[in-house]
Design an enzyme around this catalytic site. Structure first.
Site, mmCIF file in Angstrom:
data_model
loop_
_atom_site.group_PDB
_atom_site.id
_atom_site.type_symbol
_atom_site.label_atom_id
_atom_site.label_comp_id
_atom_site.label_asym_id
_atom_site.label_seq_id
_atom_site.Cartn_x
_atom_site.Cartn_y
_atom_site.Cartn_z
ATOM 1 N N GLN A 100 1.872 3.384 -5.429
ATOM 2 C CA GLN A 100 1.151 2.670 -6.483
ATOM 3 C C GLN A 100 -0.008 1.865 -5.918
ATOM 4 O O GLN A 100 -1.114 1.863 -6.470
ATOM 5 C CB GLN A 100 2.099 1.745 -7.249
ATOM 6 C CG GLN A 100 2.843 2.408 -8.379
ATOM 7 C CD GLN A 100 1.954 2.847 -9.528
ATOM 8 O OE1 GLN A 100 0.890 2.301 -9.762
ATOM 9 N NE2 GLN A 100 2.420 3.859 -10.261
ATOM 10 N N GLU A 127 21.243 27.540 -14.563
ATOM 11 C CA GLU A 127 21.443 27.136 -15.957
ATOM 12 C C GLU A 127 21.474 25.622 -16.147
ATOM 13 O O GLU A 127 21.086 25.128 -17.212
ATOM 14 C CB GLU A 127 22.751 27.746 -16.499
ATOM 15 C CG GLU A 127 22.793 29.262 -16.459
ATOM 16 C CD GLU A 127 21.603 29.910 -17.166
ATOM 17 O OE1 GLU A 127 21.074 29.311 -18.122
ATOM 18 O OE2 GLU A 127 21.188 31.010 -16.755
ATOM 19 N N HIS A 156 5.762 -4.040 -12.934
ATOM 20 C CA HIS A 156 7.070 -3.957 -13.593
ATOM 21 C C HIS A 156 7.523 -5.387 -13.842
ATOM 22 O O HIS A 156 7.281 -6.275 -13.025
ATOM 23 C CB HIS A 156 8.057 -3.201 -12.700
ATOM 24 C CG HIS A 156 9.426 -3.014 -13.278
ATOM 25 N ND1 HIS A 156 9.655 -2.831 -14.625
ATOM 26 C CD2 HIS A 156 10.652 -2.986 -12.694
ATOM 27 C CE1 HIS A 156 10.955 -2.674 -14.836
ATOM 28 N NE2 HIS A 156 11.575 -2.779 -13.681
ATOM 29 N N SER A 180 15.366 29.792 -28.744
ATOM 30 C CA SER A 180 15.952 30.792 -29.643
ATOM 31 C C SER A 180 16.827 30.118 -30.698
ATOM 32 O O SER A 180 17.246 28.962 -30.549
ATOM 33 C CB SER A 180 16.796 31.781 -28.836
ATOM 34 O OG SER A 180 17.933 31.123 -28.291
ATOM 35 N N TYR A 194 0.839 -1.201 0.000
ATOM 36 C CA TYR A 194 0.000 0.000 0.000
ATOM 37 C C TYR A 194 0.873 1.249 0.000
ATOM 38 O O TYR A 194 0.686 2.176 0.765
ATOM 39 C CB TYR A 194 -0.947 -0.013 1.205
ATOM 40 C CG TYR A 194 -2.185 0.843 1.005
ATOM 41 C CD1 TYR A 194 -3.163 0.471 0.100
ATOM 42 C CD2 TYR A 194 -2.362 2.030 1.715
ATOM 43 C CE1 TYR A 194 -4.294 1.249 -0.093
ATOM 44 C CE2 TYR A 194 -3.491 2.823 1.534
ATOM 45 C CZ TYR A 194 -4.451 2.420 0.630
ATOM 46 O OH TYR A 194 -5.572 3.196 0.441
#
Length: 330
Positions: free
Chosen positions: A29, A229, A109, A254, A26
């Site tokens: 997920q 950055e 998984h 840009s 619990y």
């Protein structure tokens, strides 16, 4: 798309609604899946070991909580929503001995099944139902009448219930059919998931971020600028990639940034490709799984050392200061 894709209109929700589902675990997920299933009118119980800190939470949210053995004996579909490295121990002791033909065991998984940590008896189905996102997002999207992409796979057929129909119905109950449910294999899901984590999302991204930060620091740039950055602005780029793809990202930066990216990609690309191929090979041949399970058996010495050391790094120290206003707003 190369993989088969299923949507709500293609899937019978009644399949999973007719069965008793038991969820082992619990955590993020387990909680999200249990809540989504219940809201989709699916019968759900939770299985936890005695003394688990999650017992009170599950009960508070209205779920019946049983011991794992009892849960297995009273369920048609058992979902093992535990950490990968615990599957072998828990399933061999508390699940497999009590399974009967016709039951289905599900995983989020493919690790434990693909690397033969878990081998189920003949006649017991083995399915994969993997939401492509964390538990928090799984629940949030469901409540917004949306969903996450889901992967399903069938490793072993059930002698009683059609494993594919059950996997699809389970995924629909979690909201997967609203976005799309893709059919793959345990092998493909496991190996691609591990590769993505190691080469790109966790290992690769962290390595690039930390190396970029250190490069600027060593060149004499302020820590604050290096953090902005190389760390802070990753979210801006990630969001553009997520919603608009690589071409969309290019359109939103840009000309300077785009040209610089192309120039930088040329020398970095060849090196990265060779390293990534090595990472993938170690996943495919089982070397990574072997190393990880050994790490677990030794009580995670490398993980503990790395976690402790990370707290002392400059990138974390300046990051904690710069992240404070964002965390305060939450």
């Amino acid at each position: 798309m190369a993989l088969p894709v299923y949507y709500d209109k293609d899937i019978d929700l009644g399949v999973i609604q007719s069965l008793q589902v038991g969820i082992i675990g619990y955590g993020a997920q387990g909680e999200a899946q249990a809540l989504n299933l219940r809201d989709s009118k699916v019968k759900v119980r939770i299985g936890l070991y005695q003394g688990s800190l999650s017992v009170s939470k599950a009960k508070k949210e209205g779920f019946e909580v049983l011991g794992v053995k009892e849960l297995v004996q009273q369920s048609d579909v058992i979902m093992a929503l535990l950490p990968d490295e615990l599957h072998k121990e828990v399933l061999e002791k508390e699940v497999i001995p009590f399974l009967k033909e016709g039951q289905i065991v599900g995983f989020a998984h493919g690790f434990s099944v693909h690397f033969n940590q878990v081998v189920l008896p003949k006649g017991v189905g083995a399915i994969l139902v993997a939401p492509k996102g964390p538990g928090s997002a799984l629940r949030e999207e469901y409540l917004k009448n949306r969903g996450l992409y889901h992967l399903i796979a069938i490793e072993q057929e059930s002698s009683k219930n059609n494993a594919k129909a059950v996997a699809l119905s389970y995924a629909k109950a979690m909201g997967g059919g609203r976005m799309g449910v893709l059919k793959t294999s345990f092998k493909e899901e496991c190996e691609s998931d591990l590769f993505g984590e190691q080469a790109v999302l966790c290992g690769g991204l962290e390595a690039i971020v930390r190396m970029g930060f250190e490069t600027l620091i060593k060149a004499g740039y302020p820590e604050e600028l290096a953090y902005f950055e190389c760390v802070h602005e990753v979210k801006l780029v990630a969001d553009l990639l997520h919603y608009k793809g690589v071409e969309g990202l290019r359109k939103h930066i840009s000309n300077t940034a785009e040209f610089g990216a192309i120039k930088a990609r040329e020398p970095m690309g060849n090196l990265l490709e060779k390293r990534m191929q090595k990472i993938l090979k170690k996943i495919q041949n089982g070397s990574f799984a072997k190393d990880f399970l050994l790490e677990k058996s030794l009580n995670y010495p490398r993980l503990n050392t790395e976690r402790k050391a990370l707290k002392e790094t400059k990138i974390e120290q300046i990051g904690e200061i710069l992240r404070a206003p964002f965390n305060h707003k939450k």
